[in-house]
Design an enzyme around this catalytic site. Sequence first.
Site, PDB file in Angstrom:
ATOM      1  NE  ARG A  38      54.975 112.402  23.272  1.00  0.00           N
ATOM      2  CZ  ARG A  38      55.542 111.459  24.000  1.00  0.00           C
ATOM      3  NH1 ARG A  38      54.792 110.685  24.767  1.00  0.00           N
ATOM      4  NH2 ARG A  38      56.832 111.262  23.982  1.00  0.00           N
TER       5      ARG A  38
ATOM      6  CB  THR B 139      52.843 119.236  29.729  1.00  0.00           C
ATOM      7  OG1 THR B 139      52.490 119.332  28.335  1.00  0.00           O
ATOM      8  CG2 THR B 139      53.173 120.616  30.248  1.00  0.00           C
TER       9      THR B 139
ATOM     10  CG  ASP C  91      60.601 111.512  17.334  1.00  0.00           C
ATOM     11  OD1 ASP C  91      59.926 111.381  16.289  1.00  0.00           O
ATOM     12  OD2 ASP C  91      60.401 112.427  18.145  1.00  0.00           O
TER      13      ASP C  91
ATOM     14  CG  ASP D 103      62.789 113.369  14.898  1.00  0.00           C
ATOM     15  OD1 ASP D 103      62.189 114.230  14.228  1.00  0.00           O
ATOM     16  OD2 ASP D 103      63.150 113.546  16.074  1.00  0.00           O
TER      17      ASP D 103
END
Length: 212
Positions: A107, A111, A203, A206
């Site tokens: 991603r 945006t 995340d 991660d």
Amino acid sequence: MKKFDNVFIFDHALIKHKIAILRDKNTSMKEFRELIEEITMIMTYESMKDVDLIPVQVETPLEVTTQYKVPDESVAIVPILRAGLGMVNGVHKVFPTAKVGHIGMYRDEETLMPQEYYCKLPEGIEDKTVFLVDPMLATGGSAVDALDALKRRGCKKIRLMSIIAAPQGVEKVALAHPDVPVFVSTLDRGLNENGYIVPGLGDAGDRLFGTK
Ligand code: PRP
Ligand code: URA
């Protein structure tokens, strides 16, 4: 959230228990990875209740009987890189011979639009039941684009499996791909201003790979 015929949200006590630990910011990388795999395995069982079986003749010690099996090589797994990689072993526990394709999407942090950077799929995937896996369904952009990419390459029977989803993401996929069953373990409240699912787990990539 509106109800969609192709969306299945699990209400499974064991999954709830594991997700509580998964969300905890103090859960270690090792435990996080193991939990993603275990939850995926349970989800795979639950989502394959209606899979097509073929009749086979089996000889028991007493007689020959007609039984039913999942045809060999009929399942493929496609993780969305990176975080989807964490779910591959969970599906493999149930379907050890499943071939694995990979779709790389990230991603754009500003945006939030998904960008495809890699796609390599096993031969014959058009005729297989494909599990597209990604633990996080946030805006839904990555999943919609990955489903488009699989369909462009001839896949006809695709199931999307995500562990945590935001209502926005579920709705976007359900509307864009009404033919694709979407299996989700838990539906969260929504997205924050950075496009993270809340309460979420942070995340996923991660936390799986220790990159932050
Ligand atoms: C995460 C996640 C999904 C995507 C979901 O990947 O694993 O692929 O975001 O967001 P969306 O529904 O809004 O598209 P990310 O882009 O962080 O890449 P990574 O897995 O490589 O960390
Ligand atoms: N990707 C993640 O890993 N987590 C989120 O909450 C949203 C997208």
